[in-house]
Design a protein around this motif. Structure first.
Motif, short mmCIF file in Angstrom:
data_model
loop_
_atom_site.label_atom_id
_atom_site.label_comp_id
_atom_site.label_asym_id
_atom_site.label_seq_id
_atom_site.Cartn_x
_atom_site.Cartn_y
_atom_site.Cartn_z
N GLY A 58 -1.38 9.94 3.01
CA GLY A 58 -1.91 10.43 4.26
C GLY A 58 -3.41 10.60 4.28
N SER A 59 -4.08 10.34 3.15
CA SER A 59 -5.52 10.58 3.06
C SER A 59 -6.36 9.31 3.09
CB SER A 59 -5.84 11.35 1.78
OG SER A 59 -5.54 10.58 0.63
N VAL A 60 -5.73 8.15 3.01
CA VAL A 60 -6.47 6.90 2.89
C VAL A 60 -6.33 6.08 4.18
CG1 VAL A 60 -6.74 4.76 1.57
CG2 VAL A 60 -6.05 6.88 0.41
N SER A 61 -7.44 5.53 4.63
CA SER A 61 -7.43 4.67 5.81
C SER A 61 -7.34 3.21 5.39
CB SER A 61 -8.70 4.88 6.65
OG SER A 61 -8.71 6.16 7.22
N TYR A 62 -6.62 2.43 6.18
CA TYR A 62 -6.55 0.99 5.93
C TYR A 62 -7.86 0.35 6.38
CZ TYR A 62 -4.92 -3.85 6.19
OH TYR A 62 -4.78 -5.20 6.03
N ASP A 63 -8.49 -0.40 5.48
CA ASP A 63 -9.80 -1.00 5.75
C ASP A 63 -9.62 -2.39 6.34
OD1 ASP A 63 -12.38 -1.89 5.84
OD2 ASP A 63 -12.84 -1.50 3.73
N HIS A 64 -9.70 -2.48 7.67
CA HIS A 64 -9.54 -3.78 8.33
C HIS A 64 -10.68 -4.73 7.95
CE1 HIS A 64 -6.10 -3.07 11.01
NE2 HIS A 64 -6.52 -1.83 11.06
N GLY A 65 -11.86 -4.18 7.76
CA GLY A 65 -13.01 -5.04 7.47
C GLY A 65 -12.87 -5.83 6.19
N LYS A 66 -12.04 -5.33 5.27
CA LYS A 66 -11.81 -6.03 4.00
C LYS A 66 -10.34 -6.36 3.81
CE LYS A 66 -15.87 -4.22 1.63
NZ LYS A 66 -16.40 -3.53 0.42
N ASP A 67 -9.61 -6.45 4.91
CA ASP A 67 -8.19 -6.83 4.87
C ASP A 67 -7.38 -5.93 3.93
OD1 ASP A 67 -8.44 -9.09 6.67
OD2 ASP A 67 -9.48 -10.11 5.03
N GLY A 68 -7.75 -4.66 3.86
CA GLY A 68 -6.99 -3.70 3.08
C GLY A 68 -7.16 -3.79 1.58
N ARG A 69 -8.17 -4.49 1.11
CA ARG A 69 -8.30 -4.70 -0.34
C ARG A 69 -8.54 -3.41 -1.10
NH1 ARG A 69 -11.09 -10.16 -2.36
NH2 ARG A 69 -10.18 -9.24 -4.23
N GLY A 89 -11.99 4.62 -5.46
CA GLY A 89 -11.20 5.04 -6.61
C GLY A 89 -9.72 5.04 -6.33
N ASN A 90 -9.26 4.28 -5.36
CA ASN A 90 -7.83 4.22 -5.07
C ASN A 90 -7.10 3.43 -6.14
OD1 ASN A 90 -7.90 5.61 -2.55
ND2 ASN A 90 -8.85 3.80 -1.68
N PHE A 91 -5.78 3.57 -6.16
CA PHE A 91 -4.98 2.86 -7.13
C PHE A 91 -4.81 1.42 -6.70
CE2 PHE A 91 -4.47 6.57 -9.29
CZ PHE A 91 -3.83 7.57 -8.59
N ARG A 92 -4.76 0.55 -7.70
CA ARG A 92 -4.48 -0.85 -7.40
C ARG A 92 -4.06 -1.53 -8.68
NH1 ARG A 92 -7.41 -5.88 -7.21
NH2 ARG A 92 -6.60 -7.22 -5.57
N SER A 106 -7.30 -0.53 -0.80
CA SER A 106 -6.11 0.29 -1.02
C SER A 106 -4.89 -0.53 -1.44
CB SER A 106 -5.77 1.07 0.27
OG SER A 106 -5.64 0.19 1.36
N GLU A 107 -5.11 -1.77 -1.78
CA GLU A 107 -4.00 -2.67 -2.10
C GLU A 107 -3.49 -2.46 -3.52
OE1 GLU A 107 -3.82 -7.27 -3.42
OE2 GLU A 107 -5.02 -6.85 -1.65
N LEU A 108 -2.18 -2.40 -3.67
CA LEU A 108 -1.56 -2.29 -4.99
C LEU A 108 -1.38 -3.63 -5.67
CD1 LEU A 108 1.25 0.34 -4.32
CD2 LEU A 108 -0.92 0.69 -5.49
N GLY A 109 -1.20 -4.66 -4.89
CA GLY A 109 -0.98 -6.00 -5.40
C GLY A 109 -0.61 -6.90 -4.25
N GLY A 110 -0.58 -8.19 -4.48
CA GLY A 110 -0.25 -9.09 -3.39
C GLY A 110 -0.18 -10.54 -3.82
N CYS A 111 0.11 -11.39 -2.86
CA CYS A 111 0.20 -12.83 -3.11
C CYS A 111 0.02 -13.58 -1.80
CB CYS A 111 1.55 -13.20 -3.74
SG CYS A 111 2.96 -13.00 -2.61
N SER A 112 -0.42 -14.81 -1.91
CA SER A 112 -0.49 -15.70 -0.75
C SER A 112 0.85 -16.39 -0.56
CB SER A 112 -1.59 -16.76 -0.97
OG SER A 112 -2.86 -16.14 -1.11
N MET A 134 0.85 -1.19 0.00
CA MET A 134 0.00 0.00 0.00
C MET A 134 0.89 1.24 0.00
SD MET A 134 -2.79 1.16 2.90
CE MET A 134 -3.63 2.75 2.84
N VAL A 135 0.58 2.19 -0.87
CA VAL A 135 1.22 3.51 -0.87
C VAL A 135 0.17 4.53 -0.47
CG1 VAL A 135 2.28 5.29 -2.30
CG2 VAL A 135 2.97 2.91 -2.58
N ASN A 136 0.53 5.41 0.47
CA ASN A 136 -0.46 6.32 1.03
C ASN A 136 0.10 7.73 1.08
OD1 ASN A 136 -2.72 7.36 2.31
ND2 ASN A 136 -2.72 5.88 3.97
#
Length: 339
Positions: free
Chosen positions: A167-178, A294-297, A180-186, A163-165
């Motif tokens: 300062g205006s975006v909150s991390y969404d715990h309810g959706k595990d940060g999806r 509308g965040n980047f991902r 605001s996520e830029l990418g990821g892997c298991s 995640m790149v921020n």
């Protein structure tokens, strides 16, 4: 036929281009320059609250001669460790050896570790033990799936994300940060009997995250995102938190390497400390349809995307072959009329 050849060529070129973009060499730590003032290694002699210390810690963090334990395997703990020296490197690579382990069985453990490159440090908060709405970069090693979110998810946990921020975006715990996520892997990073590593590379606007968690002594790509802008003068750190469920979250080492990269004269003259953290590559709506902000991902090229690209290329070849056969047959019939 010319149009078919162009389509076929462009389709194959697109496949090769996408495949090349996800390949990024990660240094083995020998050929590049280790920056000791930004590195945390055993026996952690530079850790403490004295003016000469290069690393400081807070919360439940316990520093031993073998590891830095951010949280013990106990409920409701938060801990962090932060470099006290701001980093002014434009291109860098951080290698982190970590260990997440505990007595909890599958799905009964949490929450995970976050690795940071941010403007502020030592501010505890709700995001893996650190403040929300931060300025900079975060890499989350999330071991706990929040069951309040939509169970129709295409991922398995543990899950690593970026995640790149600004300062205006909150991390969404309810959706595990999806959102605001830029990418990821298991990645299976918990209760492993061998060493586990993660590498973060930032160079010329490209962020790459690799993991080595299968005891194969080789890096595996997790995230590869272009268009990332990060300023200089921020701080490296690591934090962890536990809630109702818990784990031991240990940092064994954090080693920062300077990457020797040439920049244009314009880039060299730029005041990199004034850059605002951002990502210029807009997401595709289908990549994150549940995100109303509308965040980047973006996401790395996955297996099914490669399959679709190859399928499109194959269909293009078949169509060209059919059209070519029809055109050839008509020419043959036309030529017969002249005999």
């Amino acid at each position: 036929m010319g149009g078919c050849r162009a389509f076929r060529g462009s389709a194959l070129l697109f496949v090769l281009l996408e495949l090349s973009l996800v390949c990024c060499d990660i240094t083995d730590g020998n050929a590049e320059h280790l920056k000791r003032e930004h590195s945390l290694t055993k026996p952690y002699q530079g850790v403490g609250s004295s003016p000469s210390s290069q690393w400081d810690f807070s919360g439940s963090t316990l520093v031993t001669s073998s590891y830095v334990r951010l949280t013990p395997d106990e409920r409701s703990k938060q801990g962090s460790i932060w470099n006290t020296v701001p980093c002014y490197l434009k291109d860098w690579e951080m290698h982190v050896q970590f260990k997440i382990h505990g007595s909890g069985k599958k799905n009964l453990h949490g929450d995970g570790i976050a690795l940071w490159y941010t403007k502020d440090r030592l501010h505890s908060g709700p995001v893996f033990g650190n403040q929300d709405q931060f300025l900079g970069l975060a890499i989350f090693l999330d071991t706990f799936h929040t069951y309040s979110n939509d169970d129709a998810t295409d991922r398995s946990f543990p899950y690593i994300s970026a995640m790149v921020n600004n300062g205006s975006v909150s991390y969404d715990h309810g959706k595990d940060g999806r959102s605001s996520e830029l990418g990821g892997c298991s990645a299976e990073i918990r209760n492993r009997d061998h060493d586990t590593y993660l590498a973060i590379r930032y160079s010329k606007g490209r962020l790459t995250v690799m993991v080595d968690v299968d005891d194969k002594n080789e890096w595996k790509e997790c995230i590869d995102i272009g268009g990332v802008r990060l300023p200089t003068g921020y701080f490296f750190g690591a934090s962890a938190a536990t809630g109702d469920l818990s784990d031991n979250h240990d940092i064994i080492s954090m080693k920062l390497y300077q990457l020797m990269v040439e920049h244009t004269a314009e880039e060299e003259n730029l005041d990199w400390t004034k850059i605002e953290p951002s990502v210029s590559l807009l997401k595709s709506p289908k990549d994150n349809i549940d995100d109303p902000t509308g965040n980047f991902r973006g996401t790395p090229l996955t297996g099914w995307k490669v399959f679709l690209l190859l399928l499109c290329a194959l269909l293009g070849i078949v169509v060209c072959a059919v059209v070519g056969a029809v055109v050839f047959q008509r020419r043959q019939e036309r030529n017969k009329r002249f005999y």
